[in-house]
Design an enzyme around this catalytic site. Structure first.
Site, PDB file in Angstrom:
ATOM      1  N   ASP A 179      -7.104   2.006  -8.482  1.00 59.28           N
ATOM      2  CA  ASP A 179      -7.515   3.363  -8.844  1.00 59.28           C
ATOM      3  C   ASP A 179      -7.636   3.468 -10.373  1.00 59.28           C
ATOM      4  OD1 ASP A 179      -7.448   4.029  -6.172  1.00 59.28           O
ATOM      5  OD2 ASP A 179      -5.412   4.816  -6.245  1.00 59.28           O
ATOM      6  N   ASP A 188       5.359   2.537  -3.322  1.00 62.80           N
ATOM      7  CA  ASP A 188       4.695   2.682  -4.614  1.00 62.80           C
ATOM      8  C   ASP A 188       5.039   1.445  -5.447  1.00 62.80           C
ATOM      9  OD1 ASP A 188       4.014   3.348  -7.283  1.00 62.80           O
ATOM     10  OD2 ASP A 188       4.120   5.468  -6.767  1.00 62.80           O
ATOM     11  N   ASP A 199     -15.082  -2.632  -9.987  1.00 62.32           N
ATOM     12  CA  ASP A 199     -16.478  -2.335 -10.329  1.00 62.32           C
ATOM     13  C   ASP A 199     -16.522  -1.324 -11.476  1.00 62.32           C
ATOM     14  OD1 ASP A 199     -15.503  -0.127  -8.787  1.00 62.32           O
ATOM     15  OD2 ASP A 199     -17.575   0.580  -8.703  1.00 62.32           O
ATOM     16  N   THR A 235     -13.368  -7.834  -0.893  1.00 60.61           N
ATOM     17  CA  THR A 235     -12.527  -6.748  -0.399  1.00 60.61           C
ATOM     18  C   THR A 235     -13.457  -5.678   0.189  1.00 60.61           C
ATOM     19  OG1 THR A 235     -12.513  -5.232  -2.286  1.00 60.61           O
ATOM     20  CG2 THR A 235     -11.100  -7.173  -2.454  1.00 60.61           C
ATOM     21  N   GLU A 236     -12.835  -4.680   0.838  1.00 53.98           N
ATOM     22  CA  GLU A 236     -13.651  -3.604   1.398  1.00 53.98           C
ATOM     23  C   GLU A 236     -14.454  -2.900   0.296  1.00 53.98           C
ATOM     24  OE1 GLU A 236     -10.303  -3.229   3.181  1.00 53.98           O
ATOM     25  OE2 GLU A 236     -10.971  -3.233   5.268  1.00 53.98           O
ATOM     26  N   TYR A 237     -13.770  -2.575  -0.801  1.00 55.75           N
ATOM     27  CA  TYR A 237     -14.448  -1.866  -1.902  1.00 55.75           C
ATOM     28  C   TYR A 237     -15.498  -2.754  -2.559  1.00 55.75           C
ATOM     29  CZ  TYR A 237     -11.879   2.499  -1.960  1.00 55.75           C
ATOM     30  OH  TYR A 237     -11.400   3.740  -1.633  1.00 55.75           O
ATOM     31  N   GLU A 238     -15.204  -4.036  -2.658  1.00 58.06           N
ATOM     32  CA  GLU A 238     -16.158  -4.967  -3.278  1.00 58.06           C
ATOM     33  C   GLU A 238     -17.466  -4.993  -2.476  1.00 58.06           C
ATOM     34  OE1 GLU A 238     -14.387  -8.745  -3.900  1.00 58.06           O
ATOM     35  OE2 GLU A 238     -16.207  -9.668  -4.692  1.00 58.06           O
ATOM     36  N   LYS A 246      -7.873   9.859 -16.747  1.00 57.14           N
ATOM     37  CA  LYS A 246      -7.286  10.642 -17.856  1.00 57.14           C
ATOM     38  C   LYS A 246      -6.332   9.771 -18.682  1.00 57.14           C
ATOM     39  CE  LYS A 246      -7.639  15.143 -15.725  1.00 57.14           C
ATOM     40  NZ  LYS A 246      -7.147  15.841 -14.573  1.00 57.14           N
ATOM     41  N   GLU A 306       0.854  -1.198   0.000  1.00 55.17           N
ATOM     42  CA  GLU A 306       0.000   0.000   0.000  1.00 55.17           C
ATOM     43  C   GLU A 306       0.887   1.245   0.000  1.00 55.17           C
ATOM     44  OE1 GLU A 306      -3.242   0.881  -0.364  1.00 55.17           O
ATOM     45  OE2 GLU A 306      -2.459   2.885  -0.061  1.00 55.17           O
TER      46      GLU A 306
HETATM   47  N1  SAM Z   1      -7.760  -3.247  -2.634  1.00 53.92           N
HETATM   48  C1  SAM Z   1      -8.591  -2.543  -1.672  1.00 53.92           C
HETATM   49  C2  SAM Z   1     -10.030  -2.941  -1.817  1.00 53.92           C
HETATM   50  O1  SAM Z   1     -10.378  -3.546  -2.840  1.00 53.92           O
HETATM   51  O2  SAM Z   1     -10.813  -2.683  -0.897  1.00 53.92           O
HETATM   52  C3  SAM Z   1      -8.399  -1.027  -1.806  1.00 53.92           C
HETATM   53  C4  SAM Z   1      -8.839  -0.408  -3.091  1.00 53.92           C
HETATM   54  S1  SAM Z   1      -8.485   1.332  -3.192  1.00 53.92           S
HETATM   55  C5  SAM Z   1      -9.595   1.925  -4.371  1.00 53.92           C
HETATM   56  C6  SAM Z   1      -6.958   1.353  -4.093  1.00 53.92           C
HETATM   57  C7  SAM Z   1      -5.755   1.356  -3.182  1.00 53.92           C
HETATM   58  O3  SAM Z   1      -4.589   1.209  -3.972  1.00 53.92           O
HETATM   59  C8  SAM Z   1      -5.577   2.646  -2.407  1.00 53.92           C
HETATM   60  O4  SAM Z   1      -5.427   2.372  -1.032  1.00 53.92           O
HETATM   61  C9  SAM Z   1      -4.309   3.265  -3.002  1.00 53.92           C
HETATM   62  O5  SAM Z   1      -3.567   4.023  -2.069  1.00 53.92           O
HETATM   63  C10 SAM Z   1      -3.562   2.046  -3.473  1.00 53.92           C
HETATM   64  N2  SAM Z   1      -2.612   2.305  -4.585  1.00 53.92           N
HETATM   65  C11 SAM Z   1      -2.891   2.946  -5.737  1.00 53.92           C
HETATM   66  N3  SAM Z   1      -1.803   3.013  -6.526  1.00 53.92           N
HETATM   67  C12 SAM Z   1      -0.809   2.378  -5.850  1.00 53.92           C
HETATM   68  C13 SAM Z   1       0.539   2.121  -6.138  1.00 53.92           C
HETATM   69  N4  SAM Z   1       1.121   2.560  -7.279  1.00 53.92           N
HETATM   70  N5  SAM Z   1       1.293   1.445  -5.245  1.00 53.92           N
HETATM   71  C14 SAM Z   1       0.735   1.027  -4.075  1.00 53.92           C
HETATM   72  N6  SAM Z   1      -0.568   1.235  -3.743  1.00 53.92           N
HETATM   73  C15 SAM Z   1      -1.327   1.909  -4.613  1.00 53.92           C
END
Ligand code: SAM
Length: 208
Positions: A112, A90, A148, A187-190, A116, A63
């Protein structure tokens, strides 16, 4: 008050020098079990549930943001799992952290969307990231991607072949696809998006 960075720095569940463990991740866990990773883990529920049901697999949740990672650490403090560790980084640097073939499976969950066009290469299922995953994933390894977001899913499907990967399975409605739903861990988002009635998209890919 202690900030999230300090709390992460003190946590034994976080691997603080991930680059130093390249090629040596089995030593972190003290066994030779396969290693699976989730990139963009968020608050870590998926990783924790998977780790609890599969004690013979090692999991690493990656994360980028401290504030989110902190939530995962707090959950681990309530329910410690020996086969789960976290990295704050990252994912662009993933090839500096894992050696060739060191990872058995990669999960991308609700990545994410970066809508764009000029940000397409930041999307975790982009061809640029698939190239990185190719460098660290075992020969017979799989990537499992759930979202989604239909546009992101369509984009991800288009990236597979140009990046040299192949589609093993896909669905545009995971929660009504009996075969692909078997063993699904939410997952949480799911949970959030499916409870709103949104279909969940999923693919599994591999390369020869
Ligand atoms: N996977 C979880 C879920 O499904 O509930 C979280 C989804 S959340 C929309 C996307 C997560 O990916 C965020 O916490 C974001 O900080 C992380 N993230 C996005 N780009 C990333 C990257 N390049 N490296 C590490 N984490 C990243």
């Amino acid at each position: 008050m202690t900030g999230s960075r300090e709390m992460i720095a003190d946590s034994r569940f976080v691997v603080h020098e991930p680059f130093e463990n390249k090629g040596k991740w089995n030593q972190v866990f003290g066994n030779d079990h396969p290693i699976q990773i989730e990139i963009g883990m968020g608050k870590g529920r998926f990783m924790m549930d998977l780790a609890a049901v599969n004690p013979n697999i090692n999991y690493i949740g990656i994360e980028k943001y401290s504030t989110v990672l902190l939530r995962a650490i707090q959950k681990m403090e309530e329910n410690e799992l020996a086969n789960l560790r976290f990295i704050r980084m990252d994912a662009e640097d993933i090839c500096e952290v894992f050696d060739k073939g060191e990872v058995a499976k990669i999960y991308l969950n609700f990545s994410d969307p970066w809508p764009k066009d000029r940000h397409a290469k930041r999307r975790l299922p982009s061809r640029q990231f698939l190239e990185r995953y190719d460098a660290i994933l075992a020969k017979d390894g799989r990537i499992e991607f759930k979202t989604d977001n239909e546009d992101l899913f369509d984009f991800a499907l288009e990236e597979i072949e140009p990046a040299g990967w192949q589609l093993e399975a896909a669905t545009r409605d995971l929660h009504h696809d009996e075969r692909m739903l078997a063993g699904n861990i939410m997952t949480e988002y799911e949970e959030k998006f499916s409870s709103l009635g949104n279909p969940i998209y999923k693919y599994i890919i591999y390369r020869n």
